[in-house]
Design an enzyme around this catalytic site. Structure first.
Site, mmCIF file in Angstrom:
data_model
loop_
_atom_site.group_PDB
_atom_site.id
_atom_site.type_symbol
_atom_site.label_atom_id
_atom_site.label_comp_id
_atom_site.label_asym_id
_atom_site.label_seq_id
_atom_site.Cartn_x
_atom_site.Cartn_y
_atom_site.Cartn_z
ATOM 1 C CB SER A 190 3.081 19.243 -19.023
ATOM 2 O OG SER A 190 2.498 18.798 -17.829
ATOM 3 C CE1 TYR A 198 7.023 15.160 -18.684
ATOM 4 C CE2 TYR A 198 5.576 15.986 -16.954
ATOM 5 C CZ TYR A 198 5.791 15.646 -18.269
ATOM 6 O OH TYR A 198 4.779 15.794 -19.191
HETATM 7 P P1 NDP Z 1 3.554 7.919 -24.153
HETATM 8 O O1 NDP Z 1 4.519 7.251 -23.237
HETATM 9 O O2 NDP Z 1 2.349 7.147 -24.568
HETATM 10 O O3 NDP Z 1 4.325 8.404 -25.461
HETATM 11 C C1 NDP Z 1 5.633 8.926 -25.412
HETATM 12 C C2 NDP Z 1 6.218 8.919 -26.803
HETATM 13 O O4 NDP Z 1 7.533 9.508 -26.758
HETATM 14 C C3 NDP Z 1 6.362 7.528 -27.383
HETATM 15 O O5 NDP Z 1 5.906 7.489 -28.708
HETATM 16 C C4 NDP Z 1 7.855 7.265 -27.322
HETATM 17 O O6 NDP Z 1 8.257 6.440 -28.421
HETATM 18 C C5 NDP Z 1 8.405 8.689 -27.506
HETATM 19 N N1 NDP Z 1 9.784 8.756 -27.041
HETATM 20 C C6 NDP Z 1 10.248 8.533 -25.784
HETATM 21 N N2 NDP Z 1 11.589 8.584 -25.772
HETATM 22 C C7 NDP Z 1 11.980 8.835 -27.049
HETATM 23 C C8 NDP Z 1 13.237 8.964 -27.689
HETATM 24 N N3 NDP Z 1 14.400 8.844 -27.025
HETATM 25 N N4 NDP Z 1 13.272 9.235 -29.016
HETATM 26 C C9 NDP Z 1 12.123 9.347 -29.718
HETATM 27 N N5 NDP Z 1 10.904 9.220 -29.174
HETATM 28 C C10 NDP Z 1 10.840 8.952 -27.861
HETATM 29 O O7 NDP Z 1 3.134 9.270 -23.416
HETATM 30 P P2 NDP Z 1 2.148 10.455 -23.848
HETATM 31 O O8 NDP Z 1 1.553 10.221 -25.164
HETATM 32 O O9 NDP Z 1 1.272 10.713 -22.712
HETATM 33 O O10 NDP Z 1 3.181 11.670 -23.910
HETATM 34 C C11 NDP Z 1 3.347 12.499 -25.042
HETATM 35 C C12 NDP Z 1 3.728 13.906 -24.597
HETATM 36 O O11 NDP Z 1 2.650 14.486 -23.867
HETATM 37 C C13 NDP Z 1 4.949 13.981 -23.701
HETATM 38 O O12 NDP Z 1 5.743 15.053 -24.112
HETATM 39 C C14 NDP Z 1 4.368 14.240 -22.331
HETATM 40 O O13 NDP Z 1 5.266 14.942 -21.532
HETATM 41 C C15 NDP Z 1 3.156 15.077 -22.692
HETATM 42 N N6 NDP Z 1 2.100 15.111 -21.673
HETATM 43 C C16 NDP Z 1 1.415 13.971 -21.348
HETATM 44 C C17 NDP Z 1 0.412 14.018 -20.407
HETATM 45 C C18 NDP Z 1 -0.372 12.804 -20.015
HETATM 46 O O14 NDP Z 1 -1.200 12.881 -19.099
HETATM 47 N N7 NDP Z 1 -0.188 11.679 -20.645
HETATM 48 C C19 NDP Z 1 0.059 15.282 -19.717
HETATM 49 C C20 NDP Z 1 0.843 16.405 -20.134
HETATM 50 C C21 NDP Z 1 1.810 16.319 -21.086
HETATM 51 P P3 NDP Z 1 9.355 5.268 -28.351
HETATM 52 O O15 NDP Z 1 9.378 4.748 -26.955
HETATM 53 O O16 NDP Z 1 8.861 4.290 -29.366
HETATM 54 O O17 NDP Z 1 10.620 5.933 -28.776
#
Ligand code: NDP
Length: 311
Positions: free
Chosen positions: A145, A158
């Site tokens: 990020s 974070y």
């Molecule tokens: P979402 O919340 O839409 O997706 C997050 C995903 O992580 C979900 O599929 C969730 O699945 C999974 N997850 C969370 N906890 C667990 C766990 N304990 N075990 C397995 N899977 C897990 O967010 P984003 O798509 O935005 O985020 C994806 C990545 O991108 C992250 O790493 C975030 O830090 C990064 N990012 C996002 C930005 C943004 O603006 N959105 C900017 C910069 C980086 P489930 O809950 O079903 O387990």
């Protein structure tokens, strides 16, 4: 003519596939011909996505995986190897953050951010690397990020996990180079169509709005990730607009301190009312003003000499 399925036959594990960037990436990798293993905790979402991918002619296997559970990570890797006998791509996308002041975070929320974003990712890599090494090829994409370049409240914890991801990725890139394994870090700024903000504010937390510039859609980012599988590079920074605050943070950290602290003071007016007189530390600048002035003077001198020669 462009190959419409450039990743045909490649085996890709995609974490975070139940929503946001991971979900869009799973669709995109499958469209490019990869066999996708969909990992996350929300099984029904994974099943729905797998059905959609299969209906579109792709392959997908949903595997319920909690990245905080070692045995579930092992199961994901074993299932992939049992099904395909190899792992070509590991897209480490799962992750989350919570917007809050450090002392307001529950111990679980604090730990969980590290458990998922850093330890879960590192453990999955640890278990995948032996097969990539024996194949003498492989690609690991780690979702970082811009927060790994500039840490500001209320994203402090974070951001610190993403700093760790950055260190993990750089070290692994060097460690695995001799085996032909490529390791890439990706730094998006704001991505639309995800649930990130929703989770960040779950159970209270702080209302925080990032600057609404340089945002991209999750579908756009997913295409970029597939592009990386075809044309690897060390890092991918999306939205170079954010390079400016990152540069300011490096050269004038005091300025970022002052702006962030002013924001914290405004947000925490009530808490600060009872605090009374405070004398914050004054940190020396890493680039004292005289150095900057000197640098500018030398540049002006060189520019002047070049101008004189040109005339
Ligand atoms: P979402 O919340 O839409 O997706 C997050 C995903 O992580 C979900 O599929 C969730 O699945 C999974 N997850 C969370 N906890 C667990 C766990 N304990 N075990 C397995 N899977 C897990 O967010 P984003 O798509 O935005 O985020 C994806 C990545 O991108 C992250 O790493 C975030 O830090 C990064 N990012 C996002 C930005 C943004 O603006 N959105 C900017 C910069 C980086 P489930 O809950 O079903 O387990």
């Amino acid at each position: 003519m462009q190959d419409r399925r450039p990743l045909e036959g490649k085996v890709a594990i995609i974490t975070g596939a139940s929503s946001g960037i991971g979900e869009a990436s799973a669709r995109e990798f499958a469209r490019a011909g990869a066999h996708t293993m969909l990992a996350a905790r929300r099984e029904e979402r994974l099943e729905r996505l797998a059905g959609e991918i299969r209906a579109a002619g792709g392959t997908a296997i949903p595997v319920r995986t909690d990245l905080t559970d070692l045995s579930q990570i092992t199961r994901l890797v074993r299932m992939t190897l049992a099904e395909y006998g190899r792992i070509d791509i590991l897209a480490n996308i799962a992750g989350w953050g919570r917007y809050d002041w450090i002392e307001e975070l529950s111990p679980e929320d604090l730990r969980q951010q590290y458990e998922v974003n850093v330890l879960g990712m590192a453990e999955l890599i640890r278990q995948v690397v032996p097969s990539m090494k024996s194949q003498k090829s492989g690609l690991i994409i780690n979702m970082c990020s811009y927060a790994s370049q500039i840490s500001v409240p209320p994203l402090t914890i974070y951001a610190s996990t993403k700093y760790a991801v950055e260190g993990l990725t750089d070290g692994l890139r060097r460690e695995l180079l001799p085996w032909g394994v490529t390791v890439i870090r990706v730094h998006p700024s704001g991505v639309t169509g995800t649930e990130f903000n929703e989770h960040a504010r779950k159970n209270g937390g702080i209302t925080y709005r990032s600057v609404p510039v340089g945002r991209i859609s999750r579908e756009h980012l997913a295409k970029e990730l597939v592009g990386l599988a075809l044309h690897p590079r060390r890092t991918l920074f999306i939205s170079r607009l954010y390079d400016l605050p990152v540069l300011v943070n490096k050269v004038f950290p005091g300025l970022v301190d002052a702006v962030s602290a002013a924001w914290v003071r405004r947000q925490r007016r009530k808490d600060l009312r009872t605090v009374g007189q405070v004398r914050p530390a004054r940190y020396p600048s890493p680039f004292p003003l005289w150095q900057i002035a000197g640098g500018l003077a030398v540049m002006a001198l060189v520019a002047g000499l070049l101008l004189v020669r040109a005339l």
